[in-house]
Design an enzyme around this catalytic site. Structure first.
Site, PDB file in Angstrom:
ATOM      1  N   CYS A  40       0.877  -1.347   0.555  1.00 19.35           N
ATOM      2  CA  CYS A  40       0.068  -0.028   0.398  1.00 19.35           C
ATOM      3  C   CYS A  40       0.374   1.153   0.188  1.00 19.35           C
ATOM      4  O   CYS A  40       2.536   0.807   0.092  1.00 19.35           O
ATOM      5  CB  CYS A  40      -1.026  -0.558   1.334  1.00 19.35           C
ATOM      6  SG  CYS A  40      -0.250   0.051   2.558  1.00 19.35           S
ATOM      7  N   ASN A  51       2.233   1.147   3.908  1.00 18.38           N
ATOM      8  CA  ASN A  51       3.218  -0.297   5.082  1.00 18.38           C
ATOM      9  C   ASN A  51       2.227   0.082   6.493  1.00 18.38           C
ATOM     10  O   ASN A  51       2.644  -0.543   7.543  1.00 18.38           O
ATOM     11  CB  ASN A  51       4.103  -0.247   4.942  1.00 18.38           C
ATOM     12  CG  ASN A  51       4.441  -1.855   5.334  1.00 18.38           C
ATOM     13  OD1 ASN A  51       5.818  -2.069   5.362  1.00 18.38           O
ATOM     14  ND2 ASN A  51       3.428  -2.537   5.257  1.00 18.38           N
ATOM     15  N   ASP A 102      -8.411   3.608   0.839  1.00 21.34           N
ATOM     16  CA  ASP A 102      -7.311   4.302   2.028  1.00 21.34           C
ATOM     17  C   ASP A 102      -8.191   4.298   3.245  1.00 21.34           C
ATOM     18  O   ASP A 102      -8.618   5.592   3.210  1.00 21.34           O
ATOM     19  CB  ASP A 102      -6.375   5.480   1.835  1.00 21.34           C
ATOM     20  CG  ASP A 102      -5.388   5.311   2.473  1.00 21.34           C
ATOM     21  OD1 ASP A 102      -5.815   5.753   3.697  1.00 21.34           O
ATOM     22  OD2 ASP A 102      -4.659   6.790   1.754  1.00 21.34           O
ATOM     23  N   CYS A 156      -1.255   0.922   7.542  1.00 20.03           N
ATOM     24  CA  CYS A 156      -2.728   0.266   7.660  1.00 20.03           C
ATOM     25  C   CYS A 156      -2.882  -1.106   6.323  1.00 20.03           C
ATOM     26  O   CYS A 156      -3.500  -2.195   7.320  1.00 20.03           O
ATOM     27  CB  CYS A 156      -3.415   1.565   7.481  1.00 20.03           C
ATOM     28  SG  CYS A 156      -3.767   2.979   8.343  1.00 20.03           S
ATOM     29  N   ARG A 157      -2.720  -0.191   5.360  1.00 22.14           N
ATOM     30  CA  ARG A 157      -4.107  -1.230   5.044  1.00 22.14           C
ATOM     31  C   ARG A 157      -3.073  -3.205   4.498  1.00 22.14           C
ATOM     32  O   ARG A 157      -3.382  -4.335   4.709  1.00 22.14           O
ATOM     33  CB  ARG A 157      -4.224  -1.246   3.551  1.00 22.14           C
ATOM     34  CG  ARG A 157      -5.527  -0.686   3.037  1.00 22.14           C
ATOM     35  CD  ARG A 157      -5.984   0.777   2.315  1.00 22.14           C
ATOM     36  NE  ARG A 157      -4.673   1.637   1.548  1.00 22.14           N
ATOM     37  CZ  ARG A 157      -4.686   2.373   0.657  1.00 22.14           C
ATOM     38  NH1 ARG A 157      -5.098   2.388  -0.869  1.00 22.14           N
ATOM     39  NH2 ARG A 157      -3.392   2.367   0.594  1.00 22.14           N
ATOM     40  N   SER A 158      -2.035  -3.041   3.883  1.00 24.24           N
ATOM     41  CA  SER A 158      -1.142  -3.379   4.060  1.00 24.24           C
ATOM     42  C   SER A 158      -0.111  -4.771   5.178  1.00 24.24           C
ATOM     43  O   SER A 158      -0.354  -5.814   4.519  1.00 24.24           O
ATOM     44  CB  SER A 158       0.426  -3.530   2.542  1.00 24.24           C
ATOM     45  OG  SER A 158       0.893  -2.686   3.234  1.00 24.24           O
TER      46      SER A 158
HETATM   47  P1  4NP Z   1      -1.887   2.837   3.707  1.00 24.41           P
HETATM   48  O1  4NP Z   1      -3.115   4.186   4.915  1.00 24.41           O
HETATM   49  O2  4NP Z   1      -0.966   3.296   2.866  1.00 24.41           O
HETATM   50  O3  4NP Z   1      -3.080   1.661   4.499  1.00 24.41           O
HETATM   51  O4  4NP Z   1      -0.982   2.395   5.048  1.00 24.41           O
HETATM   52  C1  4NP Z   1      -1.996   5.659   4.441  1.00 24.41           C
HETATM   53  C2  4NP Z   1      -0.803   5.661   5.646  1.00 24.41           C
HETATM   54  C3  4NP Z   1       0.040   7.107   5.855  1.00 24.41           C
HETATM   55  C4  4NP Z   1      -0.632   7.624   4.672  1.00 24.41           C
HETATM   56  C5  4NP Z   1      -1.114   7.779   3.368  1.00 24.41           C
HETATM   57  C6  4NP Z   1      -2.085   6.596   4.085  1.00 24.41           C
HETATM   58  N1  4NP Z   1      -0.025   8.722   4.750  1.00 24.41           N
HETATM   59  O5  4NP Z   1      -0.271  10.024   4.163  1.00 24.41           O
HETATM   60  O6  4NP Z   1       0.637   9.459   5.525  1.00 24.41           O
END
Ligand code: 4NP
Length: 158
Positions: free
Chosen positions: A8, A11, A125, A13-15
């Site tokens: 993702c 790294n 997201d 939340c989703r992945s």
């Molecule tokens: P992820 O979520 O891609 O599922 O880990 C996010 C985590 C942080 C951010 C965006 C999405 N950020 O903009 O910091």
């Protein structure tokens, strides 16, 4: 041994959820010696960070503990892993851009290709949204990871 990498943006939340949910399903089916799971982010924003506390809370409600530390995907990951699962289309494009010669294109897939219960084409997201978004990520990934596992079993890839 088949090696899976979930990817993702951050790294956190989703992945990591996909990685830990997949490992949970793999262990439940006694296939831990056949499938390994890892995750990475396309960005460097959160390198070294644990999974997001809101994500951990949502996973915990389904009995799944999220472990791991964020890292950024590198070009040699494309060679090492057998299948690379992108959470959204932007992640997919970013992974493709590491594959300069198009050598690994067939290994890169969208996570939502494996959902059977949901209409989502991407794992949304949840980072800037409310609690419901985190629960939806877990539900969607439980279904998609089960779909992925069924696909690996059906095609005798494991
Ligand atoms: P992820 O979520 O891609 O599922 O880990 C996010 C985590 C942080 C951010 C965006 C999405 N950020 O903009 O910091």
């Amino acid at each position: 041994m088949i090696k899976l990498l979930f990817v993702c943006l951050g790294n956190i939340c989703r992945s990591p959820s996909a990685e830990n949910i997949m490992r949970y399903l793999v262990e439940k089916e006694g296939l831990a010696d056949k499938i390994t799971c890892d995750s990475a982010g396309t960005s460097s924003y959160h390198i070294g960070a644990s999974p997001d506390a809101r994500m951990r809370e949502a996973a915990k409600k389904r009995g799944i503990k999220l472990v791991g530390k964020a890292r950024q995907i590198e070009d040699f990951d494309l060679e090492y892993y057998d299948l690379i699962l992108a959470m959204d289309k932007s992640n997919y494009q970013d992974i493709l851009s590491l594959d300069l010669k198009g050598k690994y294109r067939d290994k890169i897939k969208l996570m939502c290709d494996f959902t059977s219960k949901y209409n989502d084409q991407e794992v949304p997201d949840p980072y800037y949204g409310g609690e419901a978004g985190f629960h939806h990520v877990i539900d969607l990934l439980l279904d998609s990871c089960q779909g992925l596992l069924n696909y690996l079993k059906k095609d005798n890839l494991i």
